[in-house]
Enzyme design. Structure first.
Site, PDB file in Angstrom:
ATOM      1  N   ASP A 292       0.790  -0.981   0.019  1.00 62.44           N
ATOM      2  CA  ASP A 292      -0.056  -0.003   0.178  1.00 62.44           C
ATOM      3  C   ASP A 292       0.779   1.279   0.096  1.00 62.44           C
ATOM      4  O   ASP A 292       2.077   1.097  -0.599  1.00 62.44           O
ATOM      5  CB  ASP A 292      -0.958  -0.099   1.158  1.00 62.44           C
ATOM      6  N   HIS A 326       1.396   1.711  -3.371  1.00 60.16           N
ATOM      7  CA  HIS A 326       0.222   2.534  -3.993  1.00 60.16           C
ATOM      8  C   HIS A 326       0.874   3.974  -4.187  1.00 60.16           C
ATOM      9  O   HIS A 326       0.167   4.560  -5.127  1.00 60.16           O
ATOM     10  CB  HIS A 326      -1.046   2.639  -2.853  1.00 60.16           C
TER      11      HIS A 326
END
Length: 550
Positions: A292, A326
């Site tokens: 992430d 991300h």
């Protein structure tokens, strides 16, 4: 006993000049205080530690930490070996030092992790106790050359689309539950928690029995440091967290140096470091490869974050490398307490979904301001190189195969305390070799993204610049080498934009598309528009009066 410093002096620097308008203003970087420790050493072997990968060393390690703390502090030594353990609690004046070859392996026995009151994604929640934690402690450290592994695969749900077919079949065959054939859960409790809205949120009516019924879903962050001061993380490899890897919250004077943080790319909520409501932070010479966001600044969520009222501020990030994530450097989306005075420099992002990522949504509130970013190098970015977005949808930034997403509904709403603010952000000296889009800016009709200066960039991407609901944005000396050129720059309902020295590929189909009846005062200077087949196209109420081309 005389105290000795871990060769980390107090850090005071003068940042390179940052352009504001046409004037150079020197930015003084914050001072970060470093911890110091006594030389005394407590070896966990002395307290019954056993490095056979089987024996549980929870008691031995915590006894060593307690003894070291009571003696006034020092080093708790974890020698080379495979040390199986449950949760560890750090205490003041203790440096937990992992020798080269030491592997601190946290058990996959969930019963070793009691449910405790904590904080998750900006809200007070029940969570399983973190593998490593500290609360209200001072002068603490984790150092050395060893590995900390939190056994995250035992906890995490996994999406089929993020695995190969062989990996998926092996995972399903290992046990757990997959009711829809698309997502695997490690247990029935994890599945139940996924079907409820905010099951861990602490609120009246929820009993201990309820929390226990979803216990496996309430994954812990690997390292949580709450209201601590003078923290050092140096040298170690930290990996395989059930959720976020590093989570300092409401803490001060944090130094992260020469650390490697790893999570599988399929790891749900597998953030690298989430600096939440912290003050005076240095992160340098570290590497992140996670599931992430990598380097993420937060400050609480919605009303709870605004009531806390503690921004993340006075942060230096430099000389870091991010692989899969991300976002490379990220602010939000839980930034309701604000973020300010953050300096990012000399960072490399290779394969991150988004490079520089600023995200929020209505309801968050909070002010993000005075962010200074320079010397950023990116390669193979699947999404946007630079993104400012006030319509964050709590989804992966790059859609999975076959996933359909609708554009958000655009409507003008009243400004409230829940209206977020992005302003006064300066980004310079960026090189990006490969991205889906170069620059994406999307504010709200009632609250434009304001006063952003982007300059000295060379961006190779499929698409160029997309700017909507923004005011006071300066694009200076930007080179866009794009595969698609219809248009190179798309502007919608924005004002007071300047494009100076914009370079683009010869023969572009359309240089500017200007749209919206609220668009005005667009100045294009020192730009050769004649190389495009069409210079400017106006639509949705925009007119030639909106633009000055010189």
């Amino acid at each position: 006993m005389k105290k000795t410093s871990l060769h980390i002096p107090v850090l005071t620097f003068l940042a390179a000049a940052v352009l504001q308008g046409t004037q150079l203003t020197a930015q003084v970087l914050p001072t970060i205080e470093s911890p110091v420790f006594r030389k005394d050493t407590c070896n966990i072997l002395t307290y019954g530690g056993k490095a056979d990968g089987i024996a549980l060393n929870t008691v031995s390690i915590n006894k060593a930490i307690d003894a070291c703390n009571k003696k006034g502090g020092g080093v708790v030594l974890v020698p080379a070996g495979l040390w199986n353990t449950g949760p560890i609690v750090l205490k003041s004046n203790v440096n937990l030092h992992l020798q080269k070859g030491a592997v601190l392996q946290f058990t996959d026995d969930f019963n070793q992790y009691p449910l405790v009151e904590g904080n998750w994604e900006g809200l007070p929640q029940m969570r399983n106790q973190s593998p490593i934690s500290a609360e209200g402690q001072q002068n603490i450290a984790i150092t050395g050359s060893g590995i900390i592994d939190a056994n995250g695969d035992a906890w995490r749900m996994v999406k089929k689309d993020k695995l190969t077919e062989s990996q998926w079949k092996k995972l399903v065959a290992s046990g757990g539950i997959s009711t829809d054939g698309r997502t695997w859960y490690p247990s029935a409790k994890a599945l139940k928690g996924s079907q409820l809205k905010n099951p861990g949120v602490i609120e009246p009516g929820k009993t201990p029995a309820f929390y226990d019924s979803v216990k496996d879903f309430l994954r812990p962050n690997l390292l949580v440091l709450t209201r601590c001061k003078k923290i050092l993380l140096e040298g170690v490899i930290i990996q395989n967290s059930p959720a976020w890897c590093l989570h300092p919250i409401m803490s001060e004077h944090l130094t992260v140096r020469n650390v490697t943080v790893k999570n599988p790319w399929y790891a749900q909520n597998g953030d690298g470091i989430d600096v939440e409501s912290c003050k005076n932070v240095l992160i340098e010479n570290s590497t992140f490869d996670v599931g992430d966001d990598a380097l993420c600044m937060k400050s609480g969520r919605d009303e709870a974050g605004r009531q806390r009222g503690m921004p993340t501020e006075n942060v230096i990030i430099r000389n870091c490398i991010v692989y899969h994530a991300h976002g490379g450097f990220v602010v939000g989306s839980e930034m309701s307490g604000g973020a300010r005075n953050i300096h990012v420099s000399n960072c490399t992002f290779i394969g991150t979904d988004i490079g520089l990522r600023f995200k929020t949504t209505r309801g968050r509130g909070g002010v993000v301001e005075n962010i200074y970013i320079k010397d950023i190098y990116m390669k193979d970015i699947p999404g946007e190189a630079i993104l400012f977005d006030m319509y964050y949808m709590a989804k992966d930034p790059v859609p999975l195969t076959g996933e359909k997403r609708d554009a958000p509904k655009v409507e003008l709403l009243p400004v409230t305390e829940g209206t977020p603010v992005f302003r006064d952000i300066y980004v310079s000296n960026v090189v990006c070799n490969g991205a889906e889009k170069g620059i994406f800016i999307r504010g709200l009709p009632e609250m434009h993204i304001k006063n952003i200066r982007l300059e000295n960039m060379v961006i190779q991407a499929n698409k160029g610049i997309d700017c909507s609901e923004a005011s006071g944005i300066a694009f200076n000396n930007i080179t866009l080498i794009t595969k698609e050129s219809n248009p190179v720059v798309d502007v919608l309902n924005s004002d007071n934009l300047t494009f100076n020295k914009l370079l683009y590929k010869d023969g572009a189909d359309l240089l500017f598309r200007i749209g919206g009846d609220r668009t005005g005062k667009i100045a294009i200077t020192n730009t050769d528009a004649s190389k495009a087949k069409q210079k400017i196209q106006y639509e949705f109420g925009a007119s030639e009066k909106s633009v000055s081309l010189k």
